[in-house]
Design a protein around this motif. Structure first.
Motif, PDB file in Angstrom:
ATOM      1  N   GLU A 106      36.202  39.086  48.515  1.00  0.00           N
ATOM      2  CA  GLU A 106      37.252  40.084  48.359  1.00  0.00           C
ATOM      3  C   GLU A 106      38.253  40.087  49.512  1.00  0.00           C
ATOM      4  N   TYR A 146      41.720  38.031  35.591  1.00  0.00           N
ATOM      5  CA  TYR A 146      42.713  39.035  35.974  1.00  0.00           C
ATOM      6  C   TYR A 146      44.039  38.716  35.300  1.00  0.00           C
ATOM      7  N   SER A 151      43.120  44.118  37.489  1.00  0.00           N
ATOM      8  CA  SER A 151      41.766  43.598  37.633  1.00  0.00           C
ATOM      9  C   SER A 151      41.060  43.592  36.283  1.00  0.00           C
ATOM     10  N   PHE A 160      43.510  46.427  44.192  1.00  0.00           N
ATOM     11  CA  PHE A 160      43.548  45.063  43.674  1.00  0.00           C
ATOM     12  C   PHE A 160      44.781  44.314  44.171  1.00  0.00           C
TER      13      PHE A 160
END
Length: 345
Positions: A106, A146, A151, A160
């Motif tokens: 992430e 995506y 997302s 996001f």
């Protein structure tokens, strides 16, 4: 590093390497494109997508790097995968990873680490050293499926947007992109085009950043205003096709253009009106070819001008292709390890 080297002679082989302190890189090589107006006797390229480091060794890349007449490698998406690497999906024999790789990535540091893991493979290193490369992305460079700013797992748009920004930054840092593609937050432009003399015109497309969300029902799926490329990119590629004098016109994007079924909404099947517009543009050019990835299959297919008929408007290769029917242009394609049966693409 993204050096922009200008003034090189066309059609000439060059060698290079990098020095950082006492460290010296292996020697890389590439051949510059033919001069404008020249018609080369041949141009060979490899097509690569969906390389999952933890699902196997990149032995296909070893064969690609050994090709004697390789002029270019085209990466059409899923250069990395964002999933956590655990005992259940680590199929690469003789390897193990640390705790940092066990979670879905992430952050910028995590995306950088995942690129470093993939590029640690000696066969992928050999491909990059063997010849020039160009690249577009699909979804796993950020998150599976995506769409534009949205997302697939319900992450809020603000959070996001930050994830997109760091993922795009890591892609820029690690891939063969021009300095003009340096992202500004979650926004960038990775589209690019170049000509191989009068033989080929390549147009590299972004089929993720500007697309509409997946349709909620059949009525929305058929809306005429739905787009997968965005209006500006549609106009750009249309102009390139209309103005092209190349014998072969090659487009590259991350997902399959040919009709699969109406449920394949993450592909061009989810955007039928946009596909009709693109096919009309492709029909203006000689010998249009779409290069794609995503589905982990070796496919060569005719592109129907109308999915309800058998009229052909071009050719498409997905991931790996047989020898091209072209004269002098041979797509040499390799399969990197992809997700196995039952896994998400």
């Amino acid at each position: 590093m993204h050096p922009r080297v200008e003034g090189l002679e066309p059609g000439t082989e060059h060698f290079y390497r990098f020095r950082v302190g006492r460290e010296l890189s292996p020697v890389g090589r590439f051949r510059t494109l033919p001069a404008a107006g020249e018609t080369p006797g041949s141009f060979s390229f490899g097509l690569v997508s969906c390389q999952v480091w933890y699902h196997g060794h990149f032995t296909a890349h070893r064969h690609l790097a050994a090709e004697e007449d390789l002029d270019l490698v085209v990466f059409v998406g899923d250069y990395i995968y964002e999933y956590g690497i655990t005992e259940t999906n680590l199929w690469r024999q003789g390897t193990e990873v640390g705790e940092a790789h066990r979670v879905e990535i992430e952050t910028l540091e995590q995306y950088r680490l995942r690129y470093a893991l993939s590029k640690y493979d000696p066969h992928l290193q050999a491909v990059h050293a063997r010849t020039a490369a160009v690249a577009v992305w699909d979804d796993h460079e950020v998150q599976n499926n995506y769409t534009g700013p949205l997302s697939d797992t319900g992450i809020g748009e603000e959070d996001f947007a930050h994830r997109i920004a760091v993922a795009y930054r890591a892609f820029y840092e690690n891939m063969p992109l021009d300095v003009a593609a340096l992202p500004e937050g979650p926004d960038t432009d990775i589209t690019a085009g170049f000509d191989v003399g009068t033989l080929n015109r390549f147009s590299l497309l972004d089929s993720r950043q500007f697309r509409d969300a997946e349709p909620v029902d059949a009525a929305e799926q058929q809306r005429e205003d739905r787009t997968i490329l965005g209006a500006a990119q549609e106009e750009w590629v249309g102009e390139r096709l209309a103005d092209s004098e190349a014998t072969w016109n090659l487009l590259a994007n991350g997902v399959v253009l040919v009709p699969i079924n109406e449920k394949s909404t993450d592909m061009w099947d989810g955007y039928p009106a946009a596909r009709r517009r693109l096919l009309a543009q492709m029909a203006q050019a000689q010998n249009p070819v779409m290069l794609t990835g995503d589905i982990h299959k070796h496919v060569a297919a005719e592109i129907p001008a109308d999915p309800t008929t058998r009229a052909r408007s071009g050719w498409a290769w997905s991931w790996c292709a047989p020898r091209s029917p072209t004269t002098g242009t041979v797509p040499r394609t390799q399969a990197a390890p992809g997700p196995g049966p039952g896994t998400t693409t």
